[in-house]
Scaffold this active site. Structure first.
Site, PDB file in Angstrom:
ATOM      1  N   ARG A 136      -4.689  -0.364  -0.758  1.00 39.19           N
ATOM      2  CA  ARG A 136      -4.746  -0.876   0.608  1.00 39.19           C
ATOM      3  C   ARG A 136      -4.171   0.180   1.531  1.00 39.19           C
ATOM      4  O   ARG A 136      -3.033   0.609   1.362  1.00 39.19           O
ATOM      5  CB  ARG A 136      -3.896  -2.156   0.654  1.00 39.19           C
ATOM      6  CG  ARG A 136      -4.252  -3.068   1.765  1.00 39.19           C
ATOM      7  CD  ARG A 136      -3.508  -4.369   1.629  1.00 39.19           C
ATOM      8  NE  ARG A 136      -2.073  -4.233   1.842  1.00 39.19           N
ATOM      9  CZ  ARG A 136      -1.278  -5.249   2.127  1.00 39.19           C
ATOM     10  NH1 ARG A 136      -1.767  -6.475   2.206  1.00 39.19           N
ATOM     11  NH2 ARG A 136       0.012  -5.076   2.299  1.00 39.19           N
TER      12      ARG A 136
ATOM     13  N   THR B 192      -4.183   0.521   8.154  1.00 39.49           N
ATOM     14  CA  THR B 192      -5.253  -0.421   8.559  1.00 39.49           C
ATOM     15  C   THR B 192      -5.263  -1.684   7.694  1.00 39.49           C
ATOM     16  O   THR B 192      -5.897  -2.667   8.051  1.00 39.49           O
ATOM     17  CB  THR B 192      -6.641   0.231   8.415  1.00 39.49           C
ATOM     18  OG1 THR B 192      -6.849   0.495   7.019  1.00 39.49           O
ATOM     19  CG2 THR B 192      -6.739   1.518   9.203  1.00 39.49           C
TER      20      THR B 192
ATOM     21  N   ASP C 193       6.214  -5.339  -3.676  1.00 42.45           N
ATOM     22  CA  ASP C 193       5.024  -4.565  -4.029  1.00 42.45           C
ATOM     23  C   ASP C 193       4.826  -4.640  -5.540  1.00 42.45           C
ATOM     24  O   ASP C 193       5.608  -4.092  -6.317  1.00 42.45           O
ATOM     25  CB  ASP C 193       5.208  -3.110  -3.569  1.00 42.45           C
ATOM     26  CG  ASP C 193       3.923  -2.317  -3.770  1.00 42.45           C
ATOM     27  OD1 ASP C 193       3.415  -2.281  -4.924  1.00 42.45           O
ATOM     28  OD2 ASP C 193       3.410  -1.753  -2.803  1.00 42.45           O
TER      29      ASP C 193
ATOM     30  N   ASP D  11       4.509  -1.280  -7.542  1.00 43.50           N
ATOM     31  CA  ASP D  11       5.789  -0.569  -7.639  1.00 43.50           C
ATOM     32  C   ASP D  11       6.719  -1.251  -8.627  1.00 43.50           C
ATOM     33  O   ASP D  11       7.449  -0.589  -9.374  1.00 43.50           O
ATOM     34  CB  ASP D  11       6.459  -0.506  -6.263  1.00 43.50           C
ATOM     35  CG  ASP D  11       5.824   0.549  -5.367  1.00 43.50           C
ATOM     36  OD1 ASP D  11       5.076   1.407  -5.886  1.00 43.50           O
ATOM     37  OD2 ASP D  11       6.071   0.514  -4.152  1.00 43.50           O
TER      38      ASP D  11
HETATM   39  C1  PRP Z   1      -1.850  -4.517  -3.800  1.00 39.11           C
HETATM   40  C2  PRP Z   1      -2.288  -5.612  -4.738  1.00 39.11           C
HETATM   41  C3  PRP Z   1      -3.694  -5.883  -4.287  1.00 39.11           C
HETATM   42  C4  PRP Z   1      -3.606  -5.669  -2.800  1.00 39.11           C
HETATM   43  C5  PRP Z   1      -3.530  -7.008  -2.134  1.00 39.11           C
HETATM   44  O1  PRP Z   1      -2.333  -3.300  -4.221  1.00 39.11           O
HETATM   45  O2  PRP Z   1      -2.160  -5.268  -6.093  1.00 39.11           O
HETATM   46  O3  PRP Z   1      -4.649  -5.007  -4.871  1.00 39.11           O
HETATM   47  O4  PRP Z   1      -2.408  -4.929  -2.553  1.00 39.11           O
HETATM   48  O5  PRP Z   1      -3.589  -6.879  -0.761  1.00 39.11           O
HETATM   49  P1  PRP Z   1      -4.810  -7.437   0.104  1.00 39.11           P
HETATM   50  O6  PRP Z   1      -5.115  -8.807  -0.393  1.00 39.11           O
HETATM   51  O7  PRP Z   1      -4.244  -7.450   1.505  1.00 39.11           O
HETATM   52  O8  PRP Z   1      -5.958  -6.495  -0.020  1.00 39.11           O
HETATM   53  P2  PRP Z   1      -1.925  -1.920  -3.487  1.00 39.11           P
HETATM   54  O9  PRP Z   1      -2.890  -1.611  -2.393  1.00 39.11           O
HETATM   55  O10 PRP Z   1      -0.486  -1.977  -3.118  1.00 39.11           O
HETATM   56  O11 PRP Z   1      -2.200  -0.838  -4.613  1.00 39.11           O
HETATM   57  P3  PRP Z   1      -1.446  -0.570  -6.006  1.00 39.11           P
HETATM   58  O12 PRP Z   1      -1.791  -1.712  -6.926  1.00 39.11           O
HETATM   59  O13 PRP Z   1      -2.057   0.707  -6.455  1.00 39.11           O
HETATM   60  O14 PRP Z   1       0.035  -0.468  -5.763  1.00 39.11           O
HETATM   61  N1  URA Z   2       0.468  -6.110  -2.193  1.00 37.73           N
HETATM   62  C1  URA Z   2       1.596  -6.336  -2.888  1.00 37.73           C
HETATM   63  O1  URA Z   2       1.865  -5.674  -3.904  1.00 37.73           O
HETATM   64  N2  URA Z   2       2.441  -7.291  -2.445  1.00 37.73           N
HETATM   65  C2  URA Z   2       2.171  -8.031  -1.358  1.00 37.73           C
HETATM   66  O2  URA Z   2       2.987  -8.913  -1.006  1.00 37.73           O
HETATM   67  C3  URA Z   2       0.984  -7.777  -0.644  1.00 37.73           C
HETATM   68  C4  URA Z   2       0.148  -6.811  -1.083  1.00 37.73           C
END
Ligand code: PRP
Ligand code: URA
Length: 209
Positions: free
Chosen positions: A104, A108, A200, A203
């Site tokens: 994400r 944006t 997160d 993380d």
């Molecule tokens: C997180 C999560 C989802 C997304 C959810 O991933 O694992 O994929 O955010 O958010 P949304 O519903 O608003 O799209 P992130 O983008 O943090 O990537 P990562 O798993 O690589 O840390």
């Molecule tokens: N992605 C995450 O990992 N946590 C949240 O709360 C939202 C998006």
């Protein structure tokens, strides 16, 4: 219209509370995610169709039940979805695994694709897309659309925690996709994080805080 299945077994609620706690270690967080994913998979597969098979027990020939159709495809959304796969494989060990790489954009909040590889004959397989967090729903909607563009037509979405905003976005864009979730939280904050959530997810799984 999508159905939203809240899988709120007491053991799942207990483990999810431990995951939310900011003092839970990376090791424990990962283990709990695997355990919950296994328990959720038991529930998500409840309606899988069965077929009759003839077998021979040590006593006699007998017609019994086995899962029908082509092998399930589990598709984690990278990175965080990877943390759910091991637990799911405990219930569906012969599943085929695809991967969708999305992150994400921090400014944006829109999903950005960087990888997509799915098992063959996806049009004939039940597909379970997995990601711990359903926040705005942008990532889930993009992941579902990738699978549909490649022919997938029997798709379920499995999340650990969802915000009402994410559920609404997915049910609107993909009314044919049922959502399975262990917790539905209050809202999103200004940074589009789920409140109270667990922070997160990527993380916390990979220790990159
Ligand atoms: C997180 C999560 C989802 C997304 C959810 O991933 O694992 O994929 O955010 O958010 P949304 O519903 O608003 O799209 P992130 O983008 O943090 O990537 P990562 O798993 O690589 O840390
Ligand atoms: N992605 C995450 O990992 N946590 C949240 O709360 C939202 C998006």
């Amino acid at each position: 219209m999508s159905k939203v299945h809240l899988i709120d077994h007491p053991m799942i609620q207990h483990k999810l509370t431990l995951m939310r706690d900011k003092n839970t270690s990376t090791k424990d967080f990962r283990e709990l995610l695997n355990e919950i994913s296994m328990l959720m998979t038991y529930e998500i597969t409840r309606e899988f169709p069965l077929k009759d098979v003839e077998i021979e027990t040590p006593i006699c020939k007998s017609v019994q039940k086995m899962i029908a159709g082509k092998k399930v495809s589990i598709i984690p959304v990278l990175r965080a979805g990877l943390g759910m796969v091991e637990g799911m494989l405990k219930i569906i060990p012969s599943a085929k695994i695809g991967h969708i790489g999305l992150y994400r954009d921090p400014k944006t909040f829109e999903p950005v694709e960087y990888y997509c590889k799915v098992p063959n004959k996806i049009e004939n397989r039940p597909v379970i897309i997995v990601d711990p967090m359903l926040a705005t729903g942008g990532s889930a909607n993009a992941a579902i659309q990738f699978i549909k563009d490649r022919g997938g037509n029997n798709i379920k979405l499995m999340n650990l925690i969802a915000a009402p905003e994410g559920i609404e976005a997915v049910t609107k864009a993909h009314p044919d996709v049922d959502i399975y979730v262990a917790g539905i939280d209050e809202k999103l904050n200004d940074h589009m994080y789920i409140v109270p959530g667990l922070g997160d997810a990527g993380d916390r799984i990979f220790g990159t805080l």
